[in-house]
Scaffold this motif. Structure first.
Motif, PDB file in Angstrom:
ATOM      1  N   LEU A 165       0.860  -1.187   0.000  1.00  0.00           N
ATOM      2  CA  LEU A 165       0.000   0.000   0.000  1.00  0.00           C
ATOM      3  C   LEU A 165       0.893   1.232   0.000  1.00  0.00           C
ATOM      4  CD1 LEU A 165      -2.058  -1.806   2.572  1.00  0.00           C
ATOM      5  CD2 LEU A 165      -3.141  -0.920   0.523  1.00  0.00           C
ATOM      6  N   VAL A 166       0.672   2.101  -0.971  1.00  0.00           N
ATOM      7  CA  VAL A 166       1.520   3.271  -1.180  1.00  0.00           C
ATOM      8  C   VAL A 166       0.646   4.518  -1.206  1.00  0.00           C
ATOM      9  CG1 VAL A 166       3.075   4.410  -2.835  1.00  0.00           C
ATOM     10  CG2 VAL A 166       3.184   1.925  -2.524  1.00  0.00           C
ATOM     11  N   VAL A 167       1.068   5.557  -0.496  1.00  0.00           N
ATOM     12  CA  VAL A 167       0.387   6.846  -0.577  1.00  0.00           C
ATOM     13  C   VAL A 167       1.277   7.798  -1.369  1.00  0.00           C
ATOM     14  CG1 VAL A 167      -0.481   8.843   0.703  1.00  0.00           C
ATOM     15  CG2 VAL A 167      -0.869   6.533   1.586  1.00  0.00           C
ATOM     16  N   MET A 168       0.673   8.438  -2.380  1.00  0.00           N
ATOM     17  CA  MET A 168       1.384   9.419  -3.191  1.00  0.00           C
ATOM     18  C   MET A 168       0.712  10.771  -3.078  1.00  0.00           C
ATOM     19  SD  MET A 168       2.458   7.318  -6.602  1.00  0.00           S
ATOM     20  CE  MET A 168       3.482   8.672  -7.166  1.00  0.00           C
ATOM     21  N   LYS A 169       1.539  11.820  -2.989  1.00  0.00           N
ATOM     22  CA  LYS A 169       1.049  13.195  -3.014  1.00  0.00           C
ATOM     23  C   LYS A 169       1.900  13.953  -4.019  1.00  0.00           C
ATOM     24  CE  LYS A 169      -0.455  13.365   1.782  1.00  0.00           C
ATOM     25  NZ  LYS A 169      -0.180  13.831   3.133  1.00  0.00           N
ATOM     26  N   GLU A 170       1.237  14.700  -4.891  1.00  0.00           N
ATOM     27  CA  GLU A 170       1.930  15.512  -5.895  1.00  0.00           C
ATOM     28  C   GLU A 170       2.951  14.686  -6.680  1.00  0.00           C
ATOM     29  OE1 GLU A 170       3.408  18.763  -3.566  1.00  0.00           O
ATOM     30  OE2 GLU A 170       1.383  19.360  -2.976  1.00  0.00           O
ATOM     31  N   GLY A 171       2.577  13.455  -7.012  1.00  0.00           N
ATOM     32  CA  GLY A 171       3.428  12.617  -7.850  1.00  0.00           C
ATOM     33  C   GLY A 171       4.591  11.954  -7.135  1.00  0.00           C
ATOM     34  N   LYS A 172       4.654  12.071  -5.806  1.00  0.00           N
ATOM     35  CA  LYS A 172       5.766  11.480  -5.051  1.00  0.00           C
ATOM     36  C   LYS A 172       5.231  10.507  -4.003  1.00  0.00           C
ATOM     37  CE  LYS A 172       8.861  15.457  -5.412  1.00  0.00           C
ATOM     38  NZ  LYS A 172       7.998  16.304  -6.239  1.00  0.00           N
ATOM     39  N   VAL A 173       5.988   9.415  -3.790  1.00  0.00           N
ATOM     40  CA  VAL A 173       5.638   8.467  -2.731  1.00  0.00           C
ATOM     41  C   VAL A 173       5.952   9.113  -1.391  1.00  0.00           C
ATOM     42  CG1 VAL A 173       6.179   6.232  -1.697  1.00  0.00           C
ATOM     43  CG2 VAL A 173       6.081   6.466  -4.193  1.00  0.00           C
ATOM     44  N   VAL A 174       4.959   9.195  -0.517  1.00  0.00           N
ATOM     45  CA  VAL A 174       5.186   9.776   0.805  1.00  0.00           C
ATOM     46  C   VAL A 174       5.156   8.727   1.908  1.00  0.00           C
ATOM     47  CG1 VAL A 174       4.474  12.123   0.247  1.00  0.00           C
ATOM     48  CG2 VAL A 174       2.754  10.486   0.971  1.00  0.00           C
ATOM     49  N   LYS A 175       4.411   7.634   1.689  1.00  0.00           N
ATOM     50  CA  LYS A 175       4.361   6.566   2.683  1.00  0.00           C
ATOM     51  C   LYS A 175       4.091   5.263   1.961  1.00  0.00           C
ATOM     52  CE  LYS A 175       2.741   9.289   6.554  1.00  0.00           C
ATOM     53  NZ  LYS A 175       1.592  10.138   6.794  1.00  0.00           N
ATOM     54  N   SER A 176       4.597   4.172   2.549  1.00  0.00           N
ATOM     55  CA  SER A 176       4.247   2.858   2.002  1.00  0.00           C
ATOM     56  C   SER A 176       4.353   1.814   3.098  1.00  0.00           C
ATOM     57  CB  SER A 176       5.152   2.490   0.821  1.00  0.00           C
ATOM     58  OG  SER A 176       6.476   2.329   1.257  1.00  0.00           O
ATOM     59  N   THR A 177       3.604   0.744   2.925  1.00  0.00           N
ATOM     60  CA  THR A 177       3.597  -0.344   3.888  1.00  0.00           C
ATOM     61  C   THR A 177       3.267  -1.633   3.153  1.00  0.00           C
ATOM     62  OG1 THR A 177       2.660  -1.114   5.977  1.00  0.00           O
ATOM     63  CG2 THR A 177       1.164   0.034   4.509  1.00  0.00           C
ATOM     64  N   VAL A 178       3.665  -2.759   3.743  1.00  0.00           N
ATOM     65  CA  VAL A 178       3.417  -4.063   3.131  1.00  0.00           C
ATOM     66  C   VAL A 178       2.614  -4.906   4.114  1.00  0.00           C
ATOM     67  CG1 VAL A 178       4.502  -6.178   2.265  1.00  0.00           C
ATOM     68  CG2 VAL A 178       5.541  -3.955   1.787  1.00  0.00           C
ATOM     69  N   GLY A 179       1.641  -5.644   3.585  1.00  0.00           N
ATOM     70  CA  GLY A 179       0.866  -6.547   4.423  1.00  0.00           C
ATOM     71  C   GLY A 179      -0.484  -5.966   4.789  1.00  0.00           C
ATOM     72  N   VAL A 180      -1.276  -6.783   5.480  1.00  0.00           N
ATOM     73  CA  VAL A 180      -2.618  -6.369   5.879  1.00  0.00           C
ATOM     74  C   VAL A 180      -2.513  -5.270   6.929  1.00  0.00           C
ATOM     75  CG1 VAL A 180      -4.778  -7.136   6.946  1.00  0.00           C
ATOM     76  CG2 VAL A 180      -3.552  -8.654   5.373  1.00  0.00           C
ATOM     77  N   GLN A 181      -3.261  -4.187   6.705  1.00  0.00           N
ATOM     78  CA  GLN A 181      -3.247  -3.043   7.618  1.00  0.00           C
ATOM     79  C   GLN A 181      -4.664  -2.755   8.077  1.00  0.00           C
ATOM     80  OE1 GLN A 181      -0.306  -1.780   8.499  1.00  0.00           O
ATOM     81  NE2 GLN A 181       0.750  -3.081   7.029  1.00  0.00           N
ATOM     82  N   SER A 182      -4.768  -2.142   9.247  1.00  0.00           N
ATOM     83  CA  SER A 182      -6.086  -1.748   9.748  1.00  0.00           C
ATOM     84  C   SER A 182      -6.577  -0.515   9.000  1.00  0.00           C
ATOM     85  CB  SER A 182      -6.006  -1.428  11.239  1.00  0.00           C
ATOM     86  OG  SER A 182      -5.270  -0.228  11.428  1.00  0.00           O
ATOM     87  N   LYS A 183      -7.882  -0.304   9.058  1.00  0.00           N
ATOM     88  CA  LYS A 183      -8.456   0.891   8.443  1.00  0.00           C
ATOM     89  C   LYS A 183      -7.824   2.131   9.055  1.00  0.00           C
ATOM     90  CE  LYS A 183     -12.780   2.248   9.190  1.00  0.00           C
ATOM     91  NZ  LYS A 183     -14.245   2.344   9.103  1.00  0.00           N
ATOM     92  N   GLN A 184      -7.628   2.124  10.373  1.00  0.00           N
ATOM     93  CA  GLN A 184      -7.045   3.283  11.053  1.00  0.00           C
ATOM     94  C   GLN A 184      -5.649   3.593  10.517  1.00  0.00           C
ATOM     95  OE1 GLN A 184      -8.970   5.212  13.005  1.00  0.00           O
ATOM     96  NE2 GLN A 184      -7.267   6.587  12.643  1.00  0.00           N
ATOM     97  N   THR A 185      -4.858   2.551  10.282  1.00  0.00           N
ATOM     98  CA  THR A 185      -3.505   2.750   9.742  1.00  0.00           C
ATOM     99  C   THR A 185      -3.580   3.393   8.362  1.00  0.00           C
ATOM    100  OG1 THR A 185      -2.636   0.880  10.986  1.00  0.00           O
ATOM    101  CG2 THR A 185      -1.376   1.578   9.047  1.00  0.00           C
ATOM    102  N   LEU A 186      -4.484   2.904   7.520  1.00  0.00           N
ATOM    103  CA  LEU A 186      -4.598   3.449   6.162  1.00  0.00           C
ATOM    104  C   LEU A 186      -5.096   4.886   6.210  1.00  0.00           C
ATOM    105  CD1 LEU A 186      -6.025   0.391   4.206  1.00  0.00           C
ATOM    106  CD2 LEU A 186      -3.655   1.112   4.484  1.00  0.00           C
TER     107      LEU A 186
END
Length: 103
Positions: free
Chosen positions: A77-98
């Motif tokens: 799971l990767v979060v991008m802002k303005e075309g750049k990766v700002v956060k990423s994680t691997v594996g099952v995550q909770s809704k709160q984490t996302l």
């Protein structure tokens, strides 16, 4: 707002040119943990529709994108802002984490 299907054809428009942060879920149909996190990703899409976007990338169909993001295991799971990766994680995550990743 539903979850976007991201392909290499629409990646530039939907991800790189997005005016909102976007959560990308790299997944595959045969992946058990991906099936577990899928409904959570959809809930996040609904809850953050005003402030963020959510897209899913099938790694079997979009191998170039998976390689570009150096996806080694899924779900990634990767979060991008303005075309750049700002956060990423691997594996099952909770809704709160996302949700917190998108802030």
């Amino acid at each position: 707002m539903s979850v976007l299907k991201i392909t290499k054809e629409n990646f530039e428009k939907e991800v790189m040119q997005s005016d909102k942060p976007i959560l990308l879920d790299f997944w595959a149909s045969w992946c058990g943990p991906c099936k577990m996190v899928g409904p959570v990703v959809e809930q996040v899409a609904v809850e953050t529709a005003e402030v963020a976007r959510v897209g899913k990338i099938n790694v079997d169909e979009e191998q170039e994108l998976a390689q570009a993001f150096k996806v080694m295991s899924i779900p990634t799971l990767v979060v991008m802002k303005e075309g750049k990766v700002v956060k990423s994680t691997v594996g099952v995550q909770s809704k709160q984490t996302l949700l917190s990743m998108l802030q």
